[in-house]
Motif scaffolding. Structure first.
Motif, PDB file in Angstrom:
ATOM      1  N   ALA A  93       0.850  -1.195   0.000  1.00  0.00           N
ATOM      2  CA  ALA A  93       0.000   0.000   0.000  1.00  0.00           C
ATOM      3  C   ALA A  93       0.879   1.236   0.000  1.00  0.00           C
ATOM      4  O   ALA A  93       1.913   1.273   0.662  1.00  0.00           O
ATOM      5  CB  ALA A  93      -0.927   0.013   1.210  1.00  0.00           C
ATOM      6  N   VAL A  94       0.457   2.254  -0.744  1.00  0.00           N
ATOM      7  CA  VAL A  94       1.234   3.495  -0.864  1.00  0.00           C
ATOM      8  C   VAL A  94       0.308   4.697  -0.765  1.00  0.00           C
ATOM      9  O   VAL A  94      -0.784   4.710  -1.351  1.00  0.00           O
ATOM     10  CB  VAL A  94       2.014   3.537  -2.203  1.00  0.00           C
ATOM     11  N   GLU A  95       0.760   5.696  -0.015  1.00  0.00           N
ATOM     12  CA  GLU A  95       0.103   6.999   0.053  1.00  0.00           C
ATOM     13  C   GLU A  95       0.763   7.884  -1.003  1.00  0.00           C
ATOM     14  O   GLU A  95       1.857   8.412  -0.790  1.00  0.00           O
ATOM     15  CB  GLU A  95       0.285   7.598   1.449  1.00  0.00           C
ATOM     16  N   LYS A  96       0.129   8.027  -2.151  1.00  0.00           N
ATOM     17  CA  LYS A  96       0.692   8.835  -3.229  1.00  0.00           C
ATOM     18  C   LYS A  96       0.192  10.270  -3.096  1.00  0.00           C
ATOM     19  O   LYS A  96      -0.977  10.563  -3.346  1.00  0.00           O
ATOM     20  CB  LYS A  96       0.315   8.260  -4.593  1.00  0.00           C
ATOM     21  N   ASN A 124      -4.785   7.812 -11.067  1.00  0.00           N
ATOM     22  CA  ASN A 124      -4.174   6.513 -11.382  1.00  0.00           C
ATOM     23  C   ASN A 124      -2.973   6.614 -12.323  1.00  0.00           C
ATOM     24  O   ASN A 124      -2.549   5.608 -12.899  1.00  0.00           O
ATOM     25  CB  ASN A 124      -5.204   5.548 -11.983  1.00  0.00           C
ATOM     26  N   SER A 125      -2.421   7.807 -12.477  1.00  0.00           N
ATOM     27  CA  SER A 125      -1.204   7.948 -13.279  1.00  0.00           C
ATOM     28  C   SER A 125       0.012   8.007 -12.362  1.00  0.00           C
ATOM     29  O   SER A 125      -0.117   8.216 -11.153  1.00  0.00           O
ATOM     30  CB  SER A 125      -1.271   9.217 -14.134  1.00  0.00           C
ATOM     31  N   ASN A 126       1.193   7.813 -12.936  1.00  0.00           N
ATOM     32  CA  ASN A 126       2.434   7.933 -12.171  1.00  0.00           C
ATOM     33  C   ASN A 126       2.421   7.034 -10.938  1.00  0.00           C
ATOM     34  O   ASN A 126       2.684   7.472  -9.818  1.00  0.00           O
ATOM     35  CB  ASN A 126       2.647   9.393 -11.753  1.00  0.00           C
ATOM     36  N   LYS A 127       2.124   5.769 -11.144  1.00  0.00           N
ATOM     37  CA  LYS A 127       1.933   4.835 -10.037  1.00  0.00           C
ATOM     38  C   LYS A 127       3.232   4.599  -9.260  1.00  0.00           C
ATOM     39  O   LYS A 127       4.313   4.531  -9.830  1.00  0.00           O
ATOM     40  CB  LYS A 127       1.397   3.500 -10.560  1.00  0.00           C
ATOM     41  N   ARG A 128       3.089   4.434  -7.954  1.00  0.00           N
ATOM     42  CA  ARG A 128       4.222   4.147  -7.089  1.00  0.00           C
ATOM     43  C   ARG A 128       4.323   2.651  -6.758  1.00  0.00           C
ATOM     44  O   ARG A 128       5.245   2.240  -6.066  1.00  0.00           O
ATOM     45  CB  ARG A 128       4.136   4.959  -5.797  1.00  0.00           C
ATOM     46  N   GLU A 161      -2.891   3.624  -3.218  1.00  0.00           N
ATOM     47  CA  GLU A 161      -2.605   2.523  -4.138  1.00  0.00           C
ATOM     48  C   GLU A 161      -2.485   1.230  -3.339  1.00  0.00           C
ATOM     49  O   GLU A 161      -1.845   1.202  -2.284  1.00  0.00           O
ATOM     50  CB  GLU A 161      -1.299   2.772  -4.896  1.00  0.00           C
ATOM     51  N   LEU A 162      -3.095   0.178  -3.848  1.00  0.00           N
ATOM     52  CA  LEU A 162      -3.051  -1.125  -3.187  1.00  0.00           C
ATOM     53  C   LEU A 162      -2.782  -2.220  -4.220  1.00  0.00           C
ATOM     54  O   LEU A 162      -3.360  -2.207  -5.310  1.00  0.00           O
ATOM     55  CB  LEU A 162      -4.379  -1.420  -2.481  1.00  0.00           C
ATOM     56  N   SER A 163      -1.912  -3.151  -3.859  1.00  0.00           N
ATOM     57  CA  SER A 163      -1.670  -4.307  -4.727  1.00  0.00           C
ATOM     58  C   SER A 163      -1.439  -5.532  -3.867  1.00  0.00           C
ATOM     59  O   SER A 163      -1.218  -5.418  -2.650  1.00  0.00           O
ATOM     60  CB  SER A 163      -0.479  -4.062  -5.663  1.00  0.00           C
ATOM     61  N   TRP A 164      -1.468  -6.695  -4.491  1.00  0.00           N
ATOM     62  CA  TRP A 164      -1.246  -7.928  -3.739  1.00  0.00           C
ATOM     63  C   TRP A 164      -0.638  -9.022  -4.606  1.00  0.00           C
ATOM     64  O   TRP A 164      -0.698  -8.989  -5.830  1.00  0.00           O
ATOM     65  CB  TRP A 164      -2.539  -8.411  -3.077  1.00  0.00           C
ATOM     66  N   VAL A 165      -0.033  -9.972  -3.921  1.00  0.00           N
ATOM     67  CA  VAL A 165       0.439 -11.231  -4.515  1.00  0.00           C
ATOM     68  C   VAL A 165      -0.193 -12.328  -3.672  1.00  0.00           C
ATOM     69  O   VAL A 165       0.134 -12.482  -2.495  1.00  0.00           O
ATOM     70  CB  VAL A 165       1.979 -11.352  -4.479  1.00  0.00           C
ATOM     71  N   CYS A 166      -1.128 -13.079  -4.276  1.00  0.00           N
ATOM     72  CA  CYS A 166      -1.877 -14.046  -3.474  1.00  0.00           C
ATOM     73  C   CYS A 166      -2.479 -15.119  -4.383  1.00  0.00           C
ATOM     74  O   CYS A 166      -2.348 -15.076  -5.605  1.00  0.00           O
ATOM     75  CB  CYS A 166      -2.981 -13.349  -2.688  1.00  0.00           C
TER      76      CYS A 166
END
Length: 253
Positions: free
Chosen positions: A49-52, A62-66, A212-217
């Motif tokens: 998770a990122v605080e952009k 949703n541009s310039n993703k971290r 921003e949120l992502s996962w590997v699962c």
């Protein structure tokens, strides 16, 4: 000893009399001034998770993703200079591709963290280069299960159950330590990650930000991807409700 460089900060290859490398410390300051990034390694996956921080209302959402995908099974979140992040992500992709070309298998988390640590550390040895002003969180899945590593500007890399970088890292670490990560599922971790980012966000200094949120699962077949929009919306709602509840409790006290 003085807390400032006083001549010993002119080159990254020079130690101060008390054993400090000021250019590396300055690189860490660049990380500490960036939006918060956290990683949670739970029983069935890893969540990033990122605080952009949004410096203008004119920025395209949703541009310039971290958070970026550096390999099918590797996700990278960052706190610090965005340009340095892109450079390191490209290096992660090159290392993952090289390993797969030789061994016909996905690169293990420990090896990619070790290779990237050596690469970043090389930029702290020579006066002709500067350290990378970014901390990167590596989320991965290998034969030992979900893995999470954090790579510092010094080249140090450490495996974590939960970690944080950026301006809100102290608040985030405190909140992460309260979680029972070994019992959480990725669905629960996504909500908790959103709550922690919202808790660490400094409303007075940075009013606009994008989560921003992502996962590997297992839900993604162990591939790295950003969470679906409905899951993101649910996590944001959970985080906002948690903050409202905390504010109400503070008012009652």
């Amino acid at each position: 000893m003085s807390s400032i460089g006083t001549g010993y900060d002119l080159s990254v290859s020079t130690y101060s009399p008390d054993g400090r490398v000021f250019q590396v410390e300055y690189a860490q300051k660049a990380v500490d001034n960036s939006g918060t990034a956290i990683g949670l390694r739970v029983k069935d996956g890893v969540v990033l998770a990122v605080e952009k921080i949004k410096h203008s209302r004119l920025l395209v959402p949703n541009s310039n993703k971290r958070i970026m995908t550096a390999g099918k099974h590797i996700g990278v979140a960052s706190a610090g200079w965005m340009s340095d992040t892109r450079h390191l992500v490209k290096r992660v992709r090159d290392e993952a591709h090289s390993y797969h070309s030789i061994y016909k298998a996905d690169i293990p988390a420990k090896i990619i963290a070790e290779r990237m640590g050596m690469y970043v550390q090389a930029y702290t040895l020579y006066s002709s280069v500067r350290p990378f002003g970014v901390s990167t969180l590596l989320a991965c899945k290998d034969k030992d299960g979900p893995q999470l590593y954090m790579l510092e500007p010094s080249g140090e890399y450490v495996g974590y159950r939960g970690c944080a970088a950026g301006k809100g890292k102290q608040v985030a670490k405190t909140e992460i330590e309260k979680l029972n990560l070994e019992e959480l599922t990725v669905r629960e971790a996504v909500k908790e990650a959103a709550r922690i980012i919202y808790t660490a966000h400094d409303e007075a200094k940075d009013k606009l930000f994008e989560l921003e949120l992502s996962w590997v699962c297992a839900e993604t077949n162990w591939l790295h991807s950003h969470v679906p929009q409905d899951v993101l919306d649910e996590a944001v709602q959970f985080a906002e409700n948690s903050l409202d509840e905390d504010d109400e409790m503070d008012d009652e006290e």
